[in-house]
Scaffold this motif. Structure first.
Motif, PDB file in Angstrom:
ATOM      1  N   LYS A  96      40.207  27.027  50.563  1.00 49.65           N
ATOM      2  CA  LYS A  96      38.949  27.415  51.212  1.00 49.65           C
ATOM      3  C   LYS A  96      37.832  27.605  50.204  1.00 49.65           C
ATOM      4  O   LYS A  96      38.078  27.859  49.021  1.00 49.65           O
ATOM      5  CB  LYS A  96      39.151  28.735  51.957  1.00 49.65           C
ATOM      6  N   SER A  97      36.623  27.548  50.695  1.00 55.68           N
ATOM      7  CA  SER A  97      35.463  27.830  49.874  1.00 55.68           C
ATOM      8  C   SER A  97      35.580  29.256  49.331  1.00 55.68           C
ATOM      9  O   SER A  97      35.933  30.176  50.063  1.00 55.68           O
ATOM     10  CB  SER A  97      34.215  27.678  50.753  1.00 55.68           C
ATOM     11  N   GLY A  98      35.362  29.399  48.027  1.00 57.12           N
ATOM     12  CA  GLY A  98      35.441  30.726  47.417  1.00 57.12           C
ATOM     13  C   GLY A  98      36.842  31.104  46.949  1.00 57.12           C
ATOM     14  O   GLY A  98      37.053  32.202  46.419  1.00 57.12           O
ATOM     15  N   SER A  99      37.802  30.210  47.088  1.00 59.02           N
ATOM     16  CA  SER A  99      39.188  30.550  46.718  1.00 59.02           C
ATOM     17  C   SER A  99      39.431  30.509  45.210  1.00 59.02           C
ATOM     18  O   SER A  99      40.463  30.982  44.738  1.00 59.02           O
ATOM     19  CB  SER A  99      40.167  29.616  47.435  1.00 59.02           C
ATOM     20  N   GLY A 100      38.495  29.894  44.454  1.00 59.50           N
ATOM     21  CA  GLY A 100      38.633  29.872  42.995  1.00 59.50           C
ATOM     22  C   GLY A 100      38.866  28.486  42.403  1.00 59.50           C
ATOM     23  O   GLY A 100      39.146  28.359  41.215  1.00 59.50           O
ATOM     24  N   LYS A 101      38.714  27.449  43.208  1.00 59.84           N
ATOM     25  CA  LYS A 101      38.983  26.075  42.751  1.00 59.84           C
ATOM     26  C   LYS A 101      38.093  25.660  41.582  1.00 59.84           C
ATOM     27  O   LYS A 101      38.562  25.186  40.551  1.00 59.84           O
ATOM     28  CB  LYS A 101      38.803  25.067  43.910  1.00 59.84           C
ATOM     29  N   SER A 102      36.782  25.819  41.782  1.00 59.76           N
ATOM     30  CA  SER A 102      35.850  25.393  40.727  1.00 59.76           C
ATOM     31  C   SER A 102      36.009  26.260  39.483  1.00 59.76           C
ATOM     32  O   SER A 102      35.969  25.752  38.360  1.00 59.76           O
ATOM     33  CB  SER A 102      34.402  25.456  41.216  1.00 59.76           C
ATOM     34  N   THR A 103      36.193  27.544  39.688  1.00 57.62           N
ATOM     35  CA  THR A 103      36.411  28.445  38.545  1.00 57.62           C
ATOM     36  C   THR A 103      37.602  27.950  37.736  1.00 57.62           C
ATOM     37  O   THR A 103      37.540  27.849  36.511  1.00 57.62           O
ATOM     38  CB  THR A 103      36.670  29.884  39.054  1.00 57.62           C
ATOM     39  N   PHE A 104      38.671  27.617  38.417  1.00 60.45           N
ATOM     40  CA  PHE A 104      39.877  27.163  37.729  1.00 60.45           C
ATOM     41  C   PHE A 104      39.630  25.830  37.011  1.00 60.45           C
ATOM     42  O   PHE A 104      39.991  25.666  35.844  1.00 60.45           O
ATOM     43  CB  PHE A 104      41.032  27.047  38.727  1.00 60.45           C
ATOM     44  N   SER A 161      37.746  37.222  35.797  1.00 59.52           N
ATOM     45  CA  SER A 161      37.015  38.212  36.592  1.00 59.52           C
ATOM     46  C   SER A 161      35.531  38.061  36.326  1.00 59.52           C
ATOM     47  O   SER A 161      35.123  37.766  35.197  1.00 59.52           O
ATOM     48  CB  SER A 161      37.441  39.627  36.196  1.00 59.52           C
ATOM     49  N   TYR A 162      34.751  38.232  37.334  1.00 61.09           N
ATOM     50  CA  TYR A 162      33.289  38.228  37.200  1.00 61.09           C
ATOM     51  C   TYR A 162      32.771  39.645  37.380  1.00 61.09           C
ATOM     52  O   TYR A 162      33.309  40.397  38.186  1.00 61.09           O
ATOM     53  CB  TYR A 162      32.652  37.322  38.259  1.00 61.09           C
ATOM     54  N   GLY A 163      31.729  39.995  36.670  1.00 56.68           N
ATOM     55  CA  GLY A 163      31.102  41.313  36.815  1.00 56.68           C
ATOM     56  C   GLY A 163      31.979  42.419  36.251  1.00 56.68           C
ATOM     57  O   GLY A 163      33.022  42.164  35.661  1.00 56.68           O
ATOM     58  N   LYS A 176      33.150  44.294  39.957  1.00 52.69           N
ATOM     59  CA  LYS A 176      34.142  43.391  39.369  1.00 52.69           C
ATOM     60  C   LYS A 176      34.875  42.621  40.465  1.00 52.69           C
ATOM     61  O   LYS A 176      35.289  43.189  41.478  1.00 52.69           O
ATOM     62  CB  LYS A 176      35.150  44.201  38.536  1.00 52.69           C
ATOM     63  N   PHE A 177      34.972  41.308  40.226  1.00 53.79           N
ATOM     64  CA  PHE A 177      35.645  40.464  41.210  1.00 53.79           C
ATOM     65  C   PHE A 177      36.649  39.569  40.505  1.00 53.79           C
ATOM     66  O   PHE A 177      36.310  38.871  39.555  1.00 53.79           O
ATOM     67  CB  PHE A 177      34.599  39.612  41.956  1.00 53.79           C
ATOM     68  N   ASP A 178      37.904  39.627  40.960  1.00 55.11           N
ATOM     69  CA  ASP A 178      38.954  38.811  40.335  1.00 55.11           C
ATOM     70  C   ASP A 178      39.030  37.454  41.029  1.00 55.11           C
ATOM     71  O   ASP A 178      39.626  37.333  42.101  1.00 55.11           O
ATOM     72  CB  ASP A 178      40.302  39.538  40.425  1.00 55.11           C
ATOM     73  N   ALA A 179      38.424  36.460  40.393  1.00 53.87           N
ATOM     74  CA  ALA A 179      38.373  35.123  41.004  1.00 53.87           C
ATOM     75  C   ALA A 179      39.680  34.369  40.790  1.00 53.87           C
ATOM     76  O   ALA A 179      40.084  33.572  41.634  1.00 53.87           O
ATOM     77  CB  ALA A 179      37.197  34.334  40.432  1.00 53.87           C
ATOM     78  N   LEU A 180      40.346  34.605  39.666  1.00 52.43           N
ATOM     79  CA  LEU A 180      41.667  34.001  39.412  1.00 52.43           C
ATOM     80  C   LEU A 180      42.617  35.107  38.987  1.00 52.43           C
ATOM     81  O   LEU A 180      42.289  35.915  38.120  1.00 52.43           O
ATOM     82  CB  LEU A 180      41.576  32.919  38.330  1.00 52.43           C
TER      83      LEU A 180
HETATM   84  P1  ADP Z   1      35.550  27.447  45.179  1.00 54.08           P
HETATM   85  O1  ADP Z   1      35.248  26.381  44.185  1.00 54.08           O
HETATM   86  O2  ADP Z   1      36.992  27.484  45.575  1.00 54.08           O
HETATM   87  O3  ADP Z   1      34.682  27.405  46.385  1.00 54.08           O
HETATM   88  P2  ADP Z   1      34.631  29.257  43.100  1.00 54.08           P
HETATM   89  O4  ADP Z   1      35.639  29.071  42.033  1.00 54.08           O
HETATM   90  O5  ADP Z   1      33.321  28.618  42.927  1.00 54.08           O
HETATM   91  O6  ADP Z   1      35.292  28.882  44.511  1.00 54.08           O
HETATM   92  O7  ADP Z   1      34.402  30.815  43.284  1.00 54.08           O
HETATM   93  C1  ADP Z   1      35.480  31.727  43.442  1.00 54.08           C
HETATM   94  C2  ADP Z   1      34.912  33.121  43.664  1.00 54.08           C
HETATM   95  O8  ADP Z   1      34.293  33.592  42.480  1.00 54.08           O
HETATM   96  C3  ADP Z   1      33.864  33.177  44.757  1.00 54.08           C
HETATM   97  O9  ADP Z   1      34.028  34.367  45.484  1.00 54.08           O
HETATM   98  C4  ADP Z   1      32.561  33.197  43.992  1.00 54.08           C
HETATM   99  O10 ADP Z   1      31.573  33.880  44.689  1.00 54.08           O
HETATM  100  C5  ADP Z   1      32.943  33.925  42.713  1.00 54.08           C
HETATM  101  N1  ADP Z   1      32.120  33.458  41.586  1.00 54.08           N
HETATM  102  C6  ADP Z   1      32.083  32.204  41.084  1.00 54.08           C
HETATM  103  N2  ADP Z   1      31.250  32.128  40.028  1.00 54.08           N
HETATM  104  C7  ADP Z   1      30.745  33.367  39.858  1.00 54.08           C
HETATM  105  C8  ADP Z   1      29.822  33.951  38.922  1.00 54.08           C
HETATM  106  N3  ADP Z   1      29.259  33.235  37.958  1.00 54.08           N
HETATM  107  N4  ADP Z   1      29.545  35.263  39.065  1.00 54.08           N
HETATM  108  C9  ADP Z   1      30.116  36.008  40.031  1.00 54.08           C
HETATM  109  N5  ADP Z   1      30.993  35.534  40.939  1.00 54.08           N
HETATM  110  C10 ADP Z   1      31.308  34.230  40.872  1.00 54.08           C
END
Ligand code: ADP
Ligand code: MG
Length: 229
Positions: free
Chosen positions: A41-49, A12-14, A19-23
């Motif tokens: 899709k863009s924003g789905s959480g790929k890079s975060t994961f 989660s971010y924030g 608060k946003f649950d990215a994964l």
């Molecule tokens: P993807 O790689 O699939 O495009 P990301 O993993 O980069 O997606 O991001 C997933 C979600 O988490 C997005 O909605 C993004 O805005 C949010 N996010 C990513 N990094 C941060 C961060 N450092 N702070 C807040 N939100 C973030």
């Protein structure tokens, strides 16, 4: 045994209202030698994961196992060493020292790893040969084309003979011809060096070349399909 495993990863971010649950609880087991494409899709959480898998970021909860060992909360110093020795990275933005030579860019992980001067030069030259850039070793990285820059990054990712190559949109800044070449090269070197490849892409044709496709949607794995064995 899986080379890398993620168990119930949440991120989660924030906090509070923002608060946003990215994964939202991601499980994944990758076998040694597999090539895995992660799409979504863009924003789905790929890079975060991928950042969490590659020990570049900590999950909010859940665990990462590397060769069966829980590495989620190992000390920073051990973690940096593990990452440097076991992982290679290729990113969309070709992170490089643009003013330095191709050779020095590829040498860097070896220098950090404390490998001696003559040995690291030989290893870097071998890696540059593997990606077809032996004639560019003394060029400034800045003076290369996009496809060549990404080849330098692949050479740098390979140079340590890591177990796992992580690639986040490695063809995102390339035209279709160069994209195909880079993916072919990633797959070729992965097989040659018996590595594991985990690659994010939003190009379905590129994803289809992997052994396995994982689809991430809204912070969860929606599909996990083996294409080639
Ligand atoms: P993807 O790689 O699939 O495009 P990301 O993993 O980069 O997606 O991001 C997933 C979600 O988490 C997005 O909605 C993004 O805005 C949010 N996010 C990513 N990094 C941060 C961060 N450092 N702070 C807040 N939100 C973030
Ligand atoms: Mg991304």
């Amino acid at each position: 045994m899986a080379v890398i495993e993620a168990k119930n990863i949440k991120k989660s971010y924030g906090k509070n209202e923002t608060k946003f649950d990215a994964l939202k609880g991601v499980d994944l087991k990758v076998e040694k030698g597999e090539s895995v494409a992660i799409i979504g899709k863009s924003g789905s959480g790929k890079s975060t994961f991928m950042h969490i898998l590659a020990l570049l970021d900590q999950p909010t909860s859940g665990d990462i196992y590397l060769n069966g060992k829980n590495v989620t909360s190992i000390r920073k110093k051990v973690l940096n060493k593990t990452r440097n020795e076991e992982f290679g990275f290729v990113f969309q933005q070709f992170f490089m020292n643009a003013k330095d030579t191709v050779l020095n860019n590829v040498l860097l992980p070896l220098k950090i790893g404390g490998i001696s001067g003559s040995k690291r030069k030989k290893m870097a030259l071998d890696a540059l040969k593997a990606v077809g850039l032996e004639d560019k070793v003394q060029n400034k990285a800045n003076n290369l084309s996009g496809g060549q820059k990404q080849r330098v990054c692949i050479a740098r990712a390979l140079v340590n003979n890591p177990q796992i190559i992580f690639a986040d949109e490695p063809t995102g800044n390339l035209d279709s011809k160069n994209s195909r070449e880079i993916v072919d090269l990633l797959k070729l070197t992965q097989r040659k060096y018996k590595q594991t490849l985990i690659m994010i892409t939003h190009d379905e044709r590129i994803a289809m070349q992997a052994d396995r496709i994982i689809v991430i949607e809204d912070g969860q794995i929606k599909k996990d399909e083996v294409l080639h064995k």
